[in-house]
Write a protein that holds these residues in place. Sequence first.
Motif, PDB file in Angstrom:
ATOM      1  N   GLU A 115       0.817  -1.216   0.000  1.00  0.00           N
ATOM      2  CA  GLU A 115       0.000   0.000   0.000  1.00  0.00           C
ATOM      3  C   GLU A 115       0.853   1.270   0.000  1.00  0.00           C
ATOM      4  OE1 GLU A 115       0.151  -2.348   2.245  1.00  0.00           O
ATOM      5  OE2 GLU A 115       0.450  -1.494   4.246  1.00  0.00           O
ATOM      6  N   ASN A 116       2.128   1.150   0.411  1.00  0.00           N
ATOM      7  CA  ASN A 116       2.989   2.330   0.453  1.00  0.00           C
ATOM      8  C   ASN A 116       3.790   2.549  -0.823  1.00  0.00           C
ATOM      9  OD1 ASN A 116       2.602   3.873   2.785  1.00  0.00           O
ATOM     10  ND2 ASN A 116       3.401   2.172   4.011  1.00  0.00           N
ATOM     11  N   LEU A 117       3.624   1.648  -1.825  1.00  0.00           N
ATOM     12  CA  LEU A 117       4.315   1.866  -3.105  1.00  0.00           C
ATOM     13  C   LEU A 117       3.891   3.203  -3.716  1.00  0.00           C
ATOM     14  CD1 LEU A 117       4.122  -1.672  -4.810  1.00  0.00           C
ATOM     15  CD2 LEU A 117       6.147  -0.530  -3.900  1.00  0.00           C
ATOM     16  N   THR A 118       2.651   3.581  -3.462  1.00  0.00           N
ATOM     17  CA  THR A 118       2.150   4.840  -4.043  1.00  0.00           C
ATOM     18  C   THR A 118       2.929   6.044  -3.495  1.00  0.00           C
ATOM     19  OG1 THR A 118       0.448   4.886  -2.368  1.00  0.00           O
ATOM     20  CG2 THR A 118      -0.189   3.999  -4.483  1.00  0.00           C
ATOM     21  N   GLU A 119       3.413   5.942  -2.240  1.00  0.00           N
ATOM     22  CA  GLU A 119       4.180   7.057  -1.655  1.00  0.00           C
ATOM     23  C   GLU A 119       5.473   7.284  -2.439  1.00  0.00           C
ATOM     24  OE1 GLU A 119       2.826   8.941   0.609  1.00  0.00           O
ATOM     25  OE2 GLU A 119       1.144   7.562   0.380  1.00  0.00           O
ATOM     26  N   LEU A 120       6.074   6.187  -2.910  1.00  0.00           N
ATOM     27  CA  LEU A 120       7.345   6.300  -3.648  1.00  0.00           C
ATOM     28  C   LEU A 120       7.180   7.150  -4.900  1.00  0.00           C
ATOM     29  CD1 LEU A 120       8.605   2.581  -3.723  1.00  0.00           C
ATOM     30  CD2 LEU A 120       9.110   4.316  -2.014  1.00  0.00           C
ATOM     31  N   VAL A 121       6.076   6.892  -5.612  1.00  0.00           N
ATOM     32  CA  VAL A 121       5.923   7.544  -6.929  1.00  0.00           C
ATOM     33  C   VAL A 121       5.438   8.981  -6.807  1.00  0.00           C
ATOM     34  CG1 VAL A 121       5.442   5.293  -7.964  1.00  0.00           C
ATOM     35  CG2 VAL A 121       3.528   6.805  -7.430  1.00  0.00           C
ATOM     36  N   LYS A 122       4.800   9.299  -5.656  1.00  0.00           N
ATOM     37  CA  LYS A 122       4.219  10.645  -5.513  1.00  0.00           C
ATOM     38  C   LYS A 122       5.226  11.703  -5.075  1.00  0.00           C
ATOM     39  CE  LYS A 122       0.505   9.444  -3.032  1.00  0.00           C
ATOM     40  NZ  LYS A 122      -0.773   9.399  -2.364  1.00  0.00           N
ATOM     41  N   LEU A 123       6.446  11.297  -4.703  1.00  0.00           N
ATOM     42  CA  LEU A 123       7.441  12.282  -4.239  1.00  0.00           C
ATOM     43  C   LEU A 123       7.588  13.410  -5.257  1.00  0.00           C
ATOM     44  CD1 LEU A 123      10.471  10.115  -2.996  1.00  0.00           C
ATOM     45  CD2 LEU A 123       8.812  11.347  -1.584  1.00  0.00           C
ATOM     46  N   PRO A 124       7.567  14.669  -4.814  1.00  0.00           N
ATOM     47  CA  PRO A 124       7.696  15.788  -5.760  1.00  0.00           C
ATOM     48  C   PRO A 124       9.003  15.744  -6.555  1.00  0.00           C
ATOM     49  CG  PRO A 124       7.050  16.576  -3.583  1.00  0.00           C
ATOM     50  CD  PRO A 124       7.322  15.116  -3.427  1.00  0.00           C
ATOM     51  N   THR A 125      10.054  15.136  -5.997  1.00  0.00           N
ATOM     52  CA  THR A 125      11.348  15.098  -6.705  1.00  0.00           C
ATOM     53  C   THR A 125      11.399  14.006  -7.772  1.00  0.00           C
ATOM     54  OG1 THR A 125      12.117  13.698  -4.932  1.00  0.00           O
ATOM     55  CG2 THR A 125      12.763  16.027  -4.818  1.00  0.00           C
ATOM     56  N   VAL A 126      10.384  13.144  -7.817  1.00  0.00           N
ATOM     57  CA  VAL A 126      10.362  12.057  -8.819  1.00  0.00           C
ATOM     58  C   VAL A 126       9.656  12.560 -10.079  1.00  0.00           C
ATOM     59  CG1 VAL A 126       9.257   9.841  -9.374  1.00  0.00           C
ATOM     60  CG2 VAL A 126      10.482  10.123  -7.208  1.00  0.00           C
ATOM     61  N   SER A 127      10.298  12.402 -11.235  1.00  0.00           N
ATOM     62  CA  SER A 127       9.552  12.750 -12.449  1.00  0.00           C
ATOM     63  C   SER A 127       9.340  11.559 -13.367  1.00  0.00           C
ATOM     64  CB  SER A 127      10.177  13.925 -13.192  1.00  0.00           C
ATOM     65  OG  SER A 127      11.536  13.747 -13.318  1.00  0.00           O
ATOM     66  N   VAL A 128      10.120  10.470 -13.188  1.00  0.00           N
ATOM     67  CA  VAL A 128       9.847   9.279 -14.004  1.00  0.00           C
ATOM     68  C   VAL A 128       9.812   8.044 -13.106  1.00  0.00           C
ATOM     69  CG1 VAL A 128      12.275   9.204 -14.719  1.00  0.00           C
ATOM     70  CG2 VAL A 128      10.659   7.807 -15.920  1.00  0.00           C
ATOM     71  N   VAL A 129       8.804   7.203 -13.362  1.00  0.00           N
ATOM     72  CA  VAL A 129       8.606   6.005 -12.555  1.00  0.00           C
ATOM     73  C   VAL A 129       8.821   4.780 -13.437  1.00  0.00           C
ATOM     74  CG1 VAL A 129       6.926   4.663 -11.209  1.00  0.00           C
ATOM     75  CG2 VAL A 129       6.907   7.174 -11.093  1.00  0.00           C
ATOM     76  N   VAL A 130       9.731   3.897 -13.026  1.00  0.00           N
ATOM     77  CA  VAL A 130       9.946   2.636 -13.749  1.00  0.00           C
ATOM     78  C   VAL A 130       9.150   1.566 -12.999  1.00  0.00           C
ATOM     79  CG1 VAL A 130      11.647   0.951 -14.563  1.00  0.00           C
ATOM     80  CG2 VAL A 130      12.283   3.380 -14.368  1.00  0.00           C
ATOM     81  N   THR A 131       8.140   1.003 -13.661  1.00  0.00           N
ATOM     82  CA  THR A 131       7.311  -0.014 -12.986  1.00  0.00           C
ATOM     83  C   THR A 131       7.868  -1.394 -13.327  1.00  0.00           C
ATOM     84  OG1 THR A 131       5.706  -0.257 -14.773  1.00  0.00           O
ATOM     85  CG2 THR A 131       5.243   1.462 -13.160  1.00  0.00           C
ATOM     86  N   ALA A 132       8.667  -1.929 -12.407  1.00  0.00           N
ATOM     87  CA  ALA A 132       9.338  -3.214 -12.687  1.00  0.00           C
ATOM     88  C   ALA A 132       9.011  -4.268 -11.634  1.00  0.00           C
ATOM     89  CB  ALA A 132      10.841  -2.996 -12.787  1.00  0.00           C
ATOM     90  N   VAL A 133       7.869  -4.096 -10.930  1.00  0.00           N
ATOM     91  CA  VAL A 133       7.413  -5.204 -10.086  1.00  0.00           C
ATOM     92  C   VAL A 133       6.758  -6.227 -11.000  1.00  0.00           C
ATOM     93  CG1 VAL A 133       7.097  -3.977  -7.894  1.00  0.00           C
ATOM     94  CG2 VAL A 133       5.231  -4.032  -9.549  1.00  0.00           C
ATOM     95  N   VAL A 134       6.652  -7.456 -10.525  1.00  0.00           N
ATOM     96  CA  VAL A 134       6.068  -8.501 -11.346  1.00  0.00           C
ATOM     97  C   VAL A 134       4.608  -8.706 -10.921  1.00  0.00           C
ATOM     98  CG1 VAL A 134       7.022 -10.306  -9.823  1.00  0.00           C
ATOM     99  CG2 VAL A 134       6.430 -10.892 -12.155  1.00  0.00           C
ATOM    100  N   GLY A 135       3.715  -8.844 -11.920  1.00  0.00           N
ATOM    101  CA  GLY A 135       2.318  -9.176 -11.628  1.00  0.00           C
ATOM    102  C   GLY A 135       1.394  -7.971 -11.597  1.00  0.00           C
ATOM    103  N   ALA A 136       0.085  -8.278 -11.599  1.00  0.00           N
ATOM    104  CA  ALA A 136      -0.954  -7.248 -11.680  1.00  0.00           C
ATOM    105  C   ALA A 136      -0.977  -6.339 -10.460  1.00  0.00           C
ATOM    106  CB  ALA A 136      -2.322  -7.906 -11.877  1.00  0.00           C
ATOM    107  N   ARG A 137      -0.240  -6.680  -9.413  1.00  0.00           N
ATOM    108  CA  ARG A 137      -0.167  -5.834  -8.218  1.00  0.00           C
ATOM    109  C   ARG A 137       0.442  -4.464  -8.525  1.00  0.00           C
ATOM    110  NH1 ARG A 137       3.759  -9.690  -7.739  1.00  0.00           N
ATOM    111  NH2 ARG A 137       2.476 -10.996  -6.399  1.00  0.00           N
TER     112      ARG A 137
END
Length: 386
Positions: free
Chosen positions: A79-101
Amino acid sequence: MVGVSVLGISGSVGSSTVKVLRQFPDHFSLRSFSVHSNWDVAKSLVEEFSPELICITDPKLVGQFGDSFGSTKIVYGDENLTELVKLPTVSVVVTAVVGARGVLPTIAAIEAGKKIAIANKETLVTFGPLINRLVAKHNTLMVPVDSEHNALYQLIEREKRSNIRAITLTASGGSFRNLPIEELEHVSVKQALNHPTWSMGPKITVDSAGLINKGLEVIEAHYLFGFSYDEIEVVIHPQSLTHGIIETLDGACLQYTSHPDMVYPIAHSLFYPSPTPHMLIERKPSTWKTLEFFPPDTKRYPGLDLAYQAGRAGGVAPCIFNAANEEAVALFLEEKISFTSIPRLIESALNQITNVYPETLQGYLEKDKETRIYIQNEFKKGGVTT
Ligand code: NDP
Ligand code: MG
């Protein structure tokens, strides 16, 4: 400096992403990442890159490593993965987890206006119509990392869409491309994990052995590029040098060729829309020698036809296809079912579970869950898995 978040940094795509980040330290700064349980990798990357935030998703490890390491904050749980991507300093997100999660952090990244380098194909396959609506609404830049789709993305960009008759995804043919078909029933997990050309995580390597990975990719291509299923073709190409081909109206074919190394599509997706600088990797055509292409044998690879069937049916059929496959592959990796049971279980799920056309994420999540329960029940009954 471009701030980067990598979901699933300890995996195969994650590690290749780290290689690219190391090669271009003046362009990219790793701001956040997740691992599921691999603390050793997490610790050494925190020491190397000093990100702001990391997430450990394995529920068994909640709190185990405290709430910080040096200046890096640690959070726990999917549930906290969303916090990683929302950081203001992040501009690109690489989605490399496996599965529909991967879906919830992908949606969070879209809504937060980030560029997405999407490797996590199961999210697109399962929630394609929903993700596409959100991408259109938020004007998201989503660049595919999957090598075939990245190749096609680059080819399509260079050609008028109206001049493209069909697109082709290449497939290595996987670990069993030369094995007599009657022996497939008895192959071991170790044999399935021995991929001839690519080094990848276990789930996608098993997917590749049955061309189910290619089936997922056909659906992924449909949602990414909008081609109909009749316009998306698959060829076996044992050398894995050509990744994507577009056929123009005059019958000519343009192909994208590079060495089978994920750093190419990852670097492209990170730099895009800027061009990737020279990467000091051997690219010389004189080293390729042979490029072969064959039509796939549908008897050897029944999962590919099932993917087309699910894709053409639309609605939640691709979601059922994916969830059934995820559960079946996990059972195979645990040595509980045979390799050939994987497509049999998928076919059974597609036949037995009602297709619907949901408008909301919840509708998809319910079908995903229903399918996983169905597969576990089928496994307990033992019918199709013998
Ligand atoms: P790996 O199995 O190598 O890595 C998976 C990553 O996800 C790891 O960081 C792992 O953490 C993490 N993870 C595992 N289980 C969970 C979980 N339950 N919750 C959250 N995170 C989890 O996979 P790949 O890198 O091979 O593939 C990743 C995605 O990219 C897949 O969707 C695949 O289809 C796609 N892809 C992969 C390619 C490749 O070359 N490998 C090519 C094209 C697409 P930990 O290490 O701690 O377990
Ligand atoms: Mg691929």
